[in-house]
Write a protein that holds these residues in place. Structure first.
Motif, PDB file in Angstrom:
ATOM      1  N   UNK A 127       0.827  -1.198   0.000  1.00  9.34           N
ATOM      2  CA  UNK A 127       0.000   0.000   0.000  1.00  9.34           C
ATOM      3  C   UNK A 127       0.859   1.244   0.000  1.00  9.34           C
ATOM      4  N   UNK A 128       0.668   2.091   1.005  1.00 10.61           N
ATOM      5  CA  UNK A 128       1.449   3.321   1.120  1.00 10.61           C
ATOM      6  C   UNK A 128       2.581   3.207   2.116  1.00 10.61           C
ATOM      7  N   UNK A 129       3.037   1.975   2.382  1.00  8.07           N
ATOM      8  CA  UNK A 129       4.126   1.740   3.343  1.00  8.07           C
ATOM      9  C   UNK A 129       5.282   1.045   2.629  1.00  8.07           C
ATOM     10  N   UNK A 130       6.474   1.570   2.807  1.00  5.66           N
ATOM     11  CA  UNK A 130       7.684   0.944   2.244  1.00  5.66           C
ATOM     12  C   UNK A 130       8.667   0.669   3.365  1.00  5.66           C
ATOM     13  N   UNK A 131       9.085  -0.572   3.502  1.00  5.95           N
ATOM     14  CA  UNK A 131      10.112  -0.968   4.464  1.00  5.95           C
ATOM     15  C   UNK A 131      11.406  -1.246   3.718  1.00  5.95           C
ATOM     16  N   UNK A 132      12.505  -0.753   4.252  1.00  5.88           N
ATOM     17  CA  UNK A 132      13.823  -0.973   3.652  1.00  5.88           C
ATOM     18  C   UNK A 132      14.800  -1.351   4.749  1.00  5.88           C
ATOM     19  N   UNK A 133      15.526  -2.456   4.549  1.00  2.39           N
ATOM     20  CA  UNK A 133      16.548  -2.872   5.513  1.00  2.39           C
ATOM     21  C   UNK A 133      17.905  -2.678   4.832  1.00  2.39           C
ATOM     22  N   UNK A 134      18.528  -1.547   5.102  1.00  8.70           N
ATOM     23  CA  UNK A 134      19.804  -1.215   4.478  1.00  8.70           C
ATOM     24  C   UNK A 134      20.937  -2.051   5.060  1.00  8.70           C
ATOM     25  N   UNK A 135      21.950  -2.327   4.243  1.00 14.08           N
ATOM     26  CA  UNK A 135      23.114  -3.076   4.720  1.00 14.08           C
ATOM     27  C   UNK A 135      23.911  -2.301   5.747  1.00 14.08           C
ATOM     28  N   UNK A 136      23.729  -0.985   5.810  1.00 16.15           N
ATOM     29  CA  UNK A 136      24.523  -0.167   6.722  1.00 16.15           C
ATOM     30  C   UNK A 136      23.844   0.044   8.075  1.00 16.15           C
ATOM     31  N   UNK A 137      22.644  -0.533   8.265  1.00 11.80           N
ATOM     32  CA  UNK A 137      21.868  -0.269   9.479  1.00 11.80           C
ATOM     33  C   UNK A 137      21.633  -1.537  10.284  1.00 11.80           C
ATOM     34  N   UNK A 138      21.406  -1.338  11.594  1.00  8.87           N
ATOM     35  CA  UNK A 138      21.097  -2.464  12.478  1.00  8.87           C
ATOM     36  C   UNK A 138      19.610  -2.789  12.483  1.00  8.87           C
ATOM     37  N   UNK A 139      18.776  -1.806  12.141  1.00  8.07           N
ATOM     38  CA  UNK A 139      17.326  -1.993  12.103  1.00  8.07           C
ATOM     39  C   UNK A 139      16.773  -1.423  10.795  1.00  8.07           C
ATOM     40  N   UNK A 140      15.669  -1.998  10.307  1.00 12.44           N
ATOM     41  CA  UNK A 140      15.086  -1.495   9.058  1.00 12.44           C
ATOM     42  C   UNK A 140      14.329  -0.183   9.264  1.00 12.44           C
ATOM     43  N   UNK A 141      14.062   0.492   8.133  1.00 10.22           N
ATOM     44  CA  UNK A 141      13.273   1.729   8.146  1.00 10.22           C
ATOM     45  C   UNK A 141      11.865   1.428   7.648  1.00 10.22           C
ATOM     46  N   UNK A 142      10.906   2.180   8.174  1.00 16.98           N
ATOM     47  CA  UNK A 142       9.530   2.148   7.651  1.00 16.98           C
ATOM     48  C   UNK A 142       9.169   3.554   7.203  1.00 16.98           C
ATOM     49  N   UNK A 143       8.862   3.695   5.906  1.00 20.01           N
ATOM     50  CA  UNK A 143       8.488   4.981   5.338  1.00 20.01           C
ATOM     51  C   UNK A 143       7.003   4.934   5.010  1.00 20.01           C
ATOM     52  N   UNK A 144       6.206   5.791   5.653  1.00 18.45           N
ATOM     53  CA  UNK A 144       4.773   5.842   5.397  1.00 18.45           C
ATOM     54  C   UNK A 144       4.466   7.059   4.529  1.00 18.45           C
ATOM     55  N   UNK A 145       3.613   6.870   3.535  1.00 19.79           N
ATOM     56  CA  UNK A 145       3.283   7.925   2.582  1.00 19.79           C
ATOM     57  C   UNK A 145       1.850   8.405   2.775  1.00 19.79           C
TER      58      UNK A 145
END
Length: 301
Positions: free
Chosen positions: A174-192
């Motif tokens: 839907x309007x939510x994108x989760x990204x788990x970057x290789x440089x981070x310990x935890x993933x990001x959640x981007x809500x639109x």
């Protein structure tokens, strides 16, 4: 940690070495035990913003890195890729993750200390500026086209998943994108909200609970890109000679190791050619040891 370094500065010989390092040329130091190298090197390297330590092989580089962490917890280890059997990665994406964390530090930090091996210096890489162009920056008020972002993340080496679980994955629902970057310990959640970013936050993979709200994030690639026919650069080229001190641990053994790798690589390529491989399509390339020595000399001029 100054308590560890201060005794070194009280030594006349140590002070003379530091003065010599600030002049053009190569400074050779002998008589230092392996157990003392990290302590001694830390005292010298702090005089320069970019500090690169090159060991004979990955085993020695890892040992040097572990010792150096006592004096500088921010030190980073840059592992070498297997230049002979480069298509095999028994560590999953751990090796790529460590390497990309180093590239991120080179782009973001004003001061950085990196430990690596001569193997890494032989590797043929894309220029750091080219790699930087691949980075995605998202702010709290950014506008995002999710279809275009999905294609972009796939191009950067991220894997689409129904739910992110490990670094290198992303999901869109839907309007939510989760990204788990290789440089981070935890993933990001981007809500639109429509096409505009409404919120950015980190969250826990297991519980899915939010951890911290963020104003902006930087998504680094999940892969290292091939040269695509362009002339590559060495890892040494990522460091500006005028602001970098290069520490070579046992230079004679470094040259011997580099020559052995070059010989093994050329022999492996010869066998691939005889087996019918199209070497022009192969991604693995290395710099001759003679060319690496020329690059090393740039740091002494």
């Amino acid at each position: 940690m100054d308590a560890f370094v201060q005794p070194l500065y009280e030594l006349a010989d140590f002070d003379a070495i530091i003065r010599q390092l600030k002049k053009p040329g190569i400074v050779q130091v002998s008589g230092c035990l392996d157990s003392q190298k990290a302590h001694f090197t830390n005292g010298l390297l702090r005089e320069f913003p970019f500090r690169l330590i090159v060991a004979e092989n990955d085993l020695k580089a890892k040992a040097f890195y572990e010792d150096f962490r006592l004096y500088d917890p921010e030190v980073l280890y840059y592992p070498a890729r297997d230049l002979i059997f480069y298509q095999a990665d028994i560590h999953g994406n751990l090796l790529t993750r460590q390497r990309i964390q180093v590239l991120r530090a080179l782009l973001e930090r004003e001061k950085v200390t990196i430990v690596t091996s001569i193997d890494s210096c032989l590797d043929c890489l894309v220029p750091l500026a080219v790699w930087k162009e691949k980075v995605i920056k998202i702010r709290n008020d950014s506008e995002i086209d999710l279809d275009r972002m999905k294609r972009h993340l796939l191009e950067l080496g991220y894997e689409w998943a129904a739910q992110v679980e490990v670094p290198g994955q992303f999901s869109i629902r839907g309007g939510i994108m989760d990204v788990f970057s290789l440089t981070e310990d935890n993933p990001w959640r981007i809500e639109l909200w429509g096409d505009e970013v409404d919120s950015i936050r980190t969250f826990d993979v297991e519980s899915q609970r939010s951890i911290e709200n963020l104003m902006d994030i930087v998504i680094y690639p999940a892969v290292e890109f091939p040269q695509n026919g362009e002339k590559g650069v060495s890892f040494l080229d990522y460091f500006p000679p005028e602001d970098t001190i290069l520490f070579l641990d046992e230079p004679v053994r470094l040259v011997e190791r580099g020559q052995n790798i070059e010989d093994e690589f050329m022999e492996a390529q010869k066998k691939r050619l005889e087996s019918g491989y199209d070497l022009e399509e192969e991604e693995a390339k290395i710099f001759p040891v003679t060319e690496i020595l020329k690059k090393i000399n740039c740091y002494s001029s």
